[in-house]
Design an enzyme around this catalytic site. Structure first.
Site, PDB file in Angstrom:
ATOM      1  CG  HIS A 109      -0.492   0.355   2.496  1.00  0.00           C
ATOM      2  ND1 HIS A 109      -0.140  -0.580   3.450  1.00  0.00           N
ATOM      3  CD2 HIS A 109      -0.284   1.565   3.092  1.00  0.00           C
ATOM      4  CE1 HIS A 109       0.248   0.031   4.555  1.00  0.00           C
ATOM      5  NE2 HIS A 109       0.180   1.335   4.359  1.00  0.00           N
ATOM      6  CG  ASP A 257       0.428  -4.012   2.868  1.00  0.00           C
ATOM      7  OD1 ASP A 257       0.856  -3.607   1.771  1.00  0.00           O
ATOM      8  OD2 ASP A 257      -0.244  -3.300   3.630  1.00  0.00           O
ATOM      9  CB  SER A 683       2.574   2.003   6.499  1.00  0.00           C
ATOM     10  OG  SER A 683       1.319   1.951   7.127  1.00  0.00           O
TER      11      SER A 683
END
Length: 774
Positions: A109, A257, A683
């Site tokens: 992402h 991810d 992230s």
């Protein structure tokens, strides 16, 4: 009980173990490694520690918990350390070097915009995934950059000495001095520098001698900027975003991810834009991967660039967040999503172009919804009110500062709705954002460079031009127009006396929704800024030429410029008022709590130490710390967002687990939980074991603790992490990416090809990890 033949085996066993019950192992299967406790009452996972503050940590305690390398190996002032393997990625993520040839890993992402900008309806790598067969096939980053921290320095005295007393002039003086410091730092063109502020004026960083905290409020960070970052590998969307919004911020999770990119520099080692002659960057520090992984209870630590926490907010500030900020954000982002989704239905090209924006807005709305629910469920405001009451009972002298903060927050109620719309306009409409940049650049260029607003100095010109050029791949003009019209409708609906100055002259006093839509259509029909050539040709023109423009979007930006500048000034005045009051409260609370405060997150390199740990989400429920391929199969419906590619399903059902099997789980681990303290910006952060080896990639938090930015909870503060063994399993057993595995040091004999399909009664073949690189 544990059913050794059920796909739910790992779920049931892990949950039973976490509950503290005895659990018989399956045939020929070692007993699972679990911990009975789901939280650490001491809250030792709390704290996002700046690299210059590691001396404040209890190294003996960390060693007892499993840290096998000295803190000085992670960072030593003047020398750096392994923490430099973690880099700031893009506009708000983290990443890390994992090979000597500039290979970096981050979240899918985080790299999504890069992936989407390289996608077309004919070659949709968002949906299909991508692995470069050779370095020649690696795809351009299309504006993606990373920054590698080189050093930091305290510049507090230089910034604050002899500043004016008048608040706005004081702010401008700080900005001017920060610009001077940054300009000196960036005399080396390869460097990107910024001055970070700690805790609204109070930052605690251990001095060189290590004898107690030293106040360092303004810190200059010096980083090497890599502008040529190319896409190497990314899984299909149905793998990298498995579960989609349905699973966002939720546990259990089954998302792979990850994405790999490569950093390139000029042949002489300098920073350079994309060019065929560029060569891979050779990082001074990189991470080795662990093929062994971690188990429940193991120490892990996270290195990354968290954007912001608000652990020092008062009850008055939290009340405003709960009752105004998040409710209006939830509503606005909901409208924004509706406009983007409507535009995306037009064509496959439109869907690809809006995908990165839509993903970001969806994530923001889910977060806002979760924060509101968590605030109420966790009774955050009640807890803060109780703490402040006890604080004032013991230290009543701090009441004036708390009252001052409450008055400052109340004072912005008349303008806050309009200010939020003004803040969103350049973000929601990229074309308006280009117009505002063009107008503001023209206004600022008449000033000396050091007196200009941040973002509009000479150092920013290259980035602005790059953004204007590369944005086209993620710009759909119909969607952009629809979002602008939505924001203008919200502005027009503001009550009398709270409207945005200058907007009535453009739209009329009480425009209807139809009239606003018609205005937006005219503006987009009469602007050159919808195309790269048009905006690049307009950018850089003088103010007088800009004022004479007949471009409708430029004219709208000119009309709103006074209001937008006034909004910036109001925000700065509030910041200055709070900066004068908050240090008093922070220092008082430090004395009240009996410990010095660690600085709130502020986009600087931080380390946080925790353990692999499950949690109790609600009465009668226990969340285990690991998920596995078995759990993914249980979720599988064949319908998005729970529809894996056939190759993934075939490998799982054939039990091609290769060397990535965890013997204790009897399966390949997918995601795991840790109580390490993290937030947005983490992230893509590397998660390391006690020996400093990469074991996972952090990508999310849990729904029950979305108030974590305001307070750490030992019981519920959990980060969700992709287990690196799941990444390696996908590369090996699904994608067959042998070259990439070899580069990671995880290839060789460790391959699905050398391991027969795993059965419960079969022999489990142990494997060794990879020693950490230094």
């Amino acid at each position: 009980m544990c059913d050794n033949h059920s796909w739910t085996w790992t779920w049931t066993c892990a949950a039973v173990a976490l509950a503290g019950c005895p659990m018989p192992p399956g045939p020929a299967t070692p007993a699972p490694r679990c911990v009975a406790a789901t939280d650490d009452p001491a809250g030792r996972g709390e704290g996002m520690w700046p690299v210059g503050m590691l001396g404040a940590l209890d190294e003996e305690d960390l060693r007892a918990r499993g840290l096998a390398i000295p803190l000085g190996d992670l960072w030593t002032d003047g020398a750096g350390g392994l923490a430099q393997a973690a880099v700031a990625f893009g506009g708000g993520c983290s990443a890390s070097f994992v090979s000597p040839d500039g290979l970096i890993v981050t979240n899918h992402h985080c790299a999504f915009r890069t992936i989407a900008r390289n996608s077309t309806p004919e070659r949709n790598i968002v949906e299909d995934g991508f692995i470069a067969a050779s370095r020649a096939e690696e795809l351009p980053g299309r504006g993606t950059k990373i920054q590698v921290l080189r050093s930091w320095a305290d510049v507090t005295d230089r910034i604050v000495r002899g500043l004016p007393e008048e608040p706005l002039e004081r702010i401008r003086g700080i900005l001017r001095r920060e610009a001077e410091v940054v300009a000196e730092c960036e005399a080396d063109a390869a460097m990107r520098c910024h001055v970070a502020r700690f805790n609204d004026g109070v930052g605690y960083v251990a001095p060189a001698g290590g004898e107690g905290p030293a106040e360092r409020r303004f810190v200059l960070f010096r980083a090497f900027e890599v502008r040529d970052v190319r896409l190497v590998a990314a899984p299909p969307l149905s793998v990298g975003e498995y579960g989609g919004e349905a699973d966002n911020w939720r546990w259990p999770r089954h998302t792979n991810d990850f994405a790999f990119l490569r950093a390139y520099v000029a042949p002489d080692g300098g920073s350079a834009d994309y060019a065929e002659e560029n060569v891979p960057y050779r990082p001074a520090h990189r991470l080795a991967v662990s093929t062994e992984g971690v188990a429940a209870g193991d120490l892990v630590f996270v290195m990354g660039y968290p954007i912001r926490t608000d652990r020092r907010l008062t009850a008055a500030e939290i009340e405003e967040q709960r009752d105004w900020y998040y409710p209006q954000r939830l509503d606005l982002l909901g409208e924004w999503i509706a406009e983007l989704e409507a535009a995306a239905e037009r064509s496959e090209d439109a869907r690809i172009r809006v995908s990165s924006m839509l993903k970001a807005v969806h994530n923001g709305r889910s977060h806002a919804s979760g924060v509101l629910q968590a605030m109420r469920r966790n009774r955050l405001l009640d807890a803060r009110l109780a703490e402040e009451a006890a604080f004032l009972e013991r230290l009543p002298a701090y009441g004036a500062a708390l009252d001052g903060i409450a008055a400052a927050i109340a004072g912005r109620q008349a303008t806050r709705d309009a200010d939020e719309i003004l803040r969103y306009l350049p973000k929601g409409s990229q074309v308006f954002g280009f117009a505002w940049t063009i107008v503001k650049w023209a206004m600022e260029r008449a000033k000396p460079d050091g007196d200009r607003e941040p973002g509009f100095q000479d150092r920013d010109e290259r980035d602005i031009r790059t953004a204007m050029r590369e944005a086209q791949a993620s710009l759909d003009l119909d969607a952009d127009r629809m979002v602008l019209a939505m924001l203008l409708r919200r502005a027009a609906a503001l009550p009398e006396g709270r409207r945005i100055a200058g907007l009535d002259a453009v739209l009329g006093a009480e425009p209807s929704a139809e009239e606003i839509d018609a205005f937006a259509r005219r503006a987009y029909g009469r602007t050159a800024l919808g195309e790269p050539d048009g905006r690049l040709a307009t950018f850089g023109r003088g103010l007088e030429e800009i004022r004479g423009s007949d471009d409708e979007m430029v004219r709208l930006a000119l009309a709103l410029a006074p209001a937008m500048d006034a909004q910036i000034d109001r925000a700065r005045r509030l910041d200055e008022r709070l900066a004068a009051l908050r240090p008093v409260v922070v220092e008082g609370l430090a004395a009240f709590r009996g410990r010095p405060p660690y600085p709130d997150a502020n986009r600087t390199l931080r380390l946080t130490f925790g353990a692999v740990r499950g949690y109790v989400p609600a009465d009668g429920a226990v969340h285990a710390p690991f998920t596995t391929l078995a759990g993914l199969i249980e979720k599988e419906t064949g319908v998005a967002p729970f529809a894996s590619p056939p190759a993934v399903l075939e490998a799982i059902r054939a039990r091609r687990l290769g060397p990535w099997l965890d013997p204790a789980l009897g399966d390949v681990p997918v995601n795991f939980l840790s109580d390490a303290d993290t937030t947005g910006g983490n992230s893509g952060s590397p998660v390391l074991d006690g020996s400093g080896r990469l074991v996972g990639l952090l990508f999310d938090g849990v729904w029950e603790n979305l108030t974590g930015d305001f307070a750490y909870s030992p019981a519920r503060s959990r980060s969700i992490i992709v287990d690196l063994r799941y990444v390696l399993w996908h590369l090996d057993c699904v994608a067959g990416a042998r070259a990439l595995l070899d580069e990671l040091g995880a290839g060789g004999e460790r391959s699905c090809r050398n391991h027969p399909p795993f059965t419960r009664g079969g022999r489990i073949r142990p494997h060794r990890g990879v020693s950490p690189a230094r």
